[in-house]
Write a protein that holds these residues in place. Structure first.
Motif, PDB file in Angstrom:
ATOM      1  N   GLY A  20      54.268 -49.021  45.735  1.00  0.00           N
ATOM      2  CA  GLY A  20      55.188 -49.372  44.658  1.00  0.00           C
ATOM      3  C   GLY A  20      56.317 -50.258  45.146  1.00  0.00           C
ATOM      4  O   GLY A  20      56.294 -50.799  46.244  1.00  0.00           O
ATOM      5  N   ALA A  21      57.330 -50.336  44.327  1.00  0.00           N
ATOM      6  CA  ALA A  21      58.482 -51.184  44.629  1.00  0.00           C
ATOM      7  C   ALA A  21      59.343 -50.553  45.707  1.00  0.00           C
ATOM      8  O   ALA A  21      59.436 -49.346  45.820  1.00  0.00           O
ATOM      9  N   THR A  22      59.973 -51.384  46.504  1.00  0.00           N
ATOM     10  CA  THR A  22      60.928 -50.957  47.521  1.00  0.00           C
ATOM     11  C   THR A  22      62.305 -50.926  46.877  1.00  0.00           C
ATOM     12  O   THR A  22      62.457 -51.322  45.721  1.00  0.00           O
ATOM     13  N   PRO A  23      63.344 -50.492  47.613  1.00  0.00           N
ATOM     14  CA  PRO A  23      64.689 -50.528  47.034  1.00  0.00           C
ATOM     15  C   PRO A  23      65.088 -51.906  46.509  1.00  0.00           C
ATOM     16  O   PRO A  23      65.918 -52.024  45.626  1.00  0.00           O
ATOM     17  N   SER A  24      64.494 -52.959  47.057  1.00  0.00           N
ATOM     18  CA  SER A  24      64.825 -54.299  46.566  1.00  0.00           C
ATOM     19  C   SER A  24      64.054 -54.643  45.300  1.00  0.00           C
ATOM     20  O   SER A  24      64.294 -55.666  44.680  1.00  0.00           O
ATOM     21  N   GLY A  25      63.091 -53.770  44.914  1.00  0.00           N
ATOM     22  CA  GLY A  25      62.289 -54.039  43.725  1.00  0.00           C
ATOM     23  C   GLY A  25      61.106 -54.942  44.012  1.00  0.00           C
ATOM     24  O   GLY A  25      60.430 -55.394  43.092  1.00  0.00           O
ATOM     25  N   LEU A  26      60.802 -55.199  45.264  1.00  0.00           N
ATOM     26  CA  LEU A  26      59.743 -56.121  45.648  1.00  0.00           C
ATOM     27  C   LEU A  26      58.452 -55.347  45.917  1.00  0.00           C
ATOM     28  O   LEU A  26      58.409 -54.496  46.799  1.00  0.00           O
ATOM     29  N   THR A  27      57.420 -55.626  45.163  1.00  0.00           N
ATOM     30  CA  THR A  27      56.137 -54.947  45.340  1.00  0.00           C
ATOM     31  C   THR A  27      55.246 -55.755  46.286  1.00  0.00           C
ATOM     32  O   THR A  27      55.489 -56.944  46.536  1.00  0.00           O
ATOM     33  N   ILE A  28      54.194 -55.088  46.768  1.00  0.00           N
ATOM     34  CA  ILE A  28      53.205 -55.775  47.603  1.00  0.00           C
ATOM     35  C   ILE A  28      52.563 -56.912  46.808  1.00  0.00           C
ATOM     36  O   ILE A  28      52.306 -57.997  47.340  1.00  0.00           O
ATOM     37  N   GLU A  29      52.316 -56.670  45.521  1.00  0.00           N
ATOM     38  CA  GLU A  29      51.719 -57.716  44.691  1.00  0.00           C
ATOM     39  C   GLU A  29      52.641 -58.933  44.595  1.00  0.00           C
ATOM     40  O   GLU A  29      52.175 -60.076  44.585  1.00  0.00           O
ATOM     41  N   ALA A  30      53.950 -58.684  44.520  1.00  0.00           N
ATOM     42  CA  ALA A  30      54.908 -59.787  44.472  1.00  0.00           C
ATOM     43  C   ALA A  30      54.883 -60.575  45.780  1.00  0.00           C
ATOM     44  O   ALA A  30      54.951 -61.807  45.772  1.00  0.00           O
ATOM     45  N   VAL A  31      54.759 -59.874  46.905  1.00  0.00           N
ATOM     46  CA  VAL A  31      54.682 -60.557  48.204  1.00  0.00           C
ATOM     47  C   VAL A  31      53.422 -61.411  48.259  1.00  0.00           C
ATOM     48  O   VAL A  31      53.452 -62.551  48.734  1.00  0.00           O
TER      49      VAL A  31
END
Length: 108
Positions: free
Chosen positions: A5-16
């Motif tokens: 899921g999302a990290t504290p920054s809101g960045l997901t693996i899919e976003a990366v």
């Protein structure tokens, strides 16, 4: 890994993965979590910068004080002619012979 899921920054693996694809970077699955953390860190830092109170801070065009130098156009010492002649593969003393770069047949 896609279930992360999302990290504290809101960045997901899919976003990366999407950012990597848009950047035309080939990032293997083994590196996605590492890049998620690094990019998340950068995004958190940018968010912190956005929260700073910059009222009264003058915008800068350059981080260093820079001024134009208006030195006199004076010749400076260069190589002695004898040294230059020893270094030159082709010479027509006291000149150095160089390939033609301008004019007809030069390809320039």
């Amino acid at each position: 890994m896609s279930g992360i899921g999302a990290t504290p920054s809101g960045l997901t693996i899919e976003a990366v993965r999407r950012i990597a694809a848009l950047s035309r970077l080939a990032i293997g699955d083994s590196k996605l979590t590492e890049y998620q953390q690094q990019l998340g860190s950068v995004l958190r830092h940018i968010k912190m910068l956005g929260e700073l109170d910059l009222a009264g801070v003058e915008p800068m065009a350059h981080p260093m004080d820079a001024t134009n130098r208006w030195d006199e156009d004076e010749p400076r010492p260069g190589l002695e002619n004898a040294i230059l002649m020893r270094m030159s593969p082709e010479k027509a003393e006291p000149f150095v012979r160089v390939p033609k770069v301008l004019g007809e047949g030069s390809g320039a």
